[in-house]
Design an enzyme around this catalytic site. Structure first.
Site, short mmCIF file in Angstrom:
data_model
loop_
_atom_site.label_atom_id
_atom_site.label_comp_id
_atom_site.label_asym_id
_atom_site.label_seq_id
_atom_site.Cartn_x
_atom_site.Cartn_y
_atom_site.Cartn_z
N LYS A 194 25.36 -11.90 0.39
CA LYS A 194 26.74 -12.07 0.80
C LYS A 194 27.13 -11.05 1.87
CE LYS A 194 26.78 -15.24 -2.43
NZ LYS A 194 25.54 -15.07 -3.18
N ARG A 235 4.62 -4.11 -4.03
CA ARG A 235 5.38 -4.51 -5.22
C ARG A 235 6.01 -3.28 -5.88
NH1 ARG A 235 3.57 -5.25 -10.36
NH2 ARG A 235 1.39 -5.35 -9.70
#
Length: 439
Positions: free
Chosen positions: A238, A78
């Protein structure tokens, strides 16, 4: 796991990002000579000693300054992970950023950044339109934390933007948030103008940050940090990912700003996972090839659409002859028009739907930047949470269709568009006649 600076050079020759993507930030000796970094699929890391663990945590939580030759060690995925560290080194290359952070999604990158850099009482001045999720976060989530958002048209001049800032209570403006080109209208925002206004109205104890969503053109075709931006954001889903098979986000900025953003990422748990990080590294190797190929095809398709009798208007970055100021911004800050095209089909929503329903090669789906071409209806899909009257003010019409052009042959794409136009033209009048029978 920082790579020495000289690894980016050969006899004084600075290597280009597309070359560095193959090896930057990684040494095969770290992983049994593997030419590609492995996936470090682990939640935690073993310390050599308790003293080492203490030292790592002191740095991770900012309890002391890092020594000049001291390296931040691995603690827990994390906080840090080798797969993500290598990825983040490579993400800095195109934009020339000091540091980068990877996230679980584009919205994770946006929300974490805004929460890290804003506080109750702040005002965000933002361009409109922006991505629908961003618009919702600005207008519906941030107000719960006492943060106000104020929109402005993307075509605003520096003087008008300054006047808008003057209407905000002094000391409250904390950020100018920009999406350029705008989604889905392709309107351009003058980044240098935004930076000038931010510097003029900011102070040492209350800086105004310029944050730019660079998803549509970056990182190959636009570099906001070179035009005064402080932070660059990406939906890495994207173009960076580019194969419609992952969800991720990225943020790039100076080391001091990234320290704040990464700290918020740690506590919110919005980091990218190691497997996705590895997939992004793979995609970065072909990023320039894919973006250039798609842009070449998009230019052909956009020019063809502009002349089509069923197209009322095209929104593409080489079709700006009618707007000298937008043309000047394009020439100043864009290296290519990219591969995103929007256009208004003659008619309205019914005609747009008929057209979309008849596409074959081009897929009816949201998202963009993948190898395949996609089409969608912004007003009822990606921007559907925006009221219709506000959509119209932003330039989003019921007849607008957004195309993300992929790497297919442009002649094949135009063949598909042709049959969809023909089928839509034939279908809509018949359906109108059938509906009339019930009136």
């Amino acid at each position: 796991m920082n790579l020495p600076k000289e690894a980016a050079e050969i006899n004084g020759h600075q290597l280009r990002p597309e070359s560095l993507m193959m090896s930057y930030g990684y040494t095969p000796a770290w992983s049994e000579g593997a030419i590609k970094p492995p996936i470090f699929q682990t939640s935690t890391f073993v310390f050599k000693s308790a003293e080492e663990g203490k030292a790592f945590f002191e740095l991770a939580y900012g309890l002391r300054q890092q020594g000049p030759d001291e390296e931040m060690g691995l603690i827990y995925s994390r906080l840090n992970n080798p797969s993500l560290e290598i990825l983040e080194h490579r993400l800095t290359l195109w934009d020339g950023a000091e540091e980068a952070a990877s996230f679980a999604s584009g919205m994770a990158a946006i929300s974490t950044t805004l929460l890290a850099l804003l506080q109750p009482g702040d005002v965000v001045l933002h361009s409109e339109p922006v991505y629908g999720g961003t618009d919702f976060f600005l207008k519906n989530v941030l107000p719960r934390f006492g943060i106000t958002s104020v929109g402005f048209e993307p075509t605003i001049t520096e003087e008008a933007l300054s006047a808008k800032v003057a209407e905000i209570t002094q000391g409250r403006l904390a950020m100018i948030y920009v999406e350029t080109p705008a989604n889905p209208t392709n309107h351009l925002v003058d980044l240098q103008a935004c930076a000038n206004v931010a510097r003029r109205h900011g102070a040492a104890d209350k800086p105004v940050r310029v944050v730019v969503d660079n998803t549509f053109l970056g990182p190959v075709f636009q570099h906001p940090l070179h035009h005064g931006a402080d932070v660059v954001l990406y939906s890495a889903t994207k173009f960076l990912g580019g194969h419609s098979d992952l969800i991720a986000g990225a943020v790039l900025a100076s080391k001091p700003l990234m320290k704040e953003i990464k700290a918020m990422r740690t506590f919110m748990g919005t980091m990218c996972d190691p497997n996705t990080g590895w997939m992004l590294m793979r995609s970065l190797e072909t990023l320039k090839l894919r973006m250039e190929r798609a842009a070449q095809s998009a230019q052909v398709v956009a020019d063809w659409l502009r002349e089509h009798p069923q197209v009322e208007r095209t929104y593409y970055l080489t079709h700006l002859e009618h707007d000298p100021r937008q043309q000047a911004i394009f020439e100043q800050q864009c290296l290519s028009p990219g591969s995103m095209i929007s256009f208004d089909i003659r008619g309205g929503e019914a005609e747009a739907f008929q057209f979309l329903n008849r596409l074959k090669l081009i897929k009816l789906a949201v998202s963009l930047g993948g190898t395949e071409s996609l089409a969608e209806h912004p007003a009822t899909m990606t921007h559907s949470d925006i009221m219709p009257e506000v959509q119209r003010e932003m330039g989003i019409t019921a007849q607008m269709i957004r195309l993300s052009i992929g790497v297919e042959d442009p002649q094949d794409l135009m063949a598909d568009l042709t049959q969809a136009f023909e089928a839509a033209a034939a279908a809509v009048p018949q359906e109108h006649d059938a509906f009339a029978m019930y009136i």
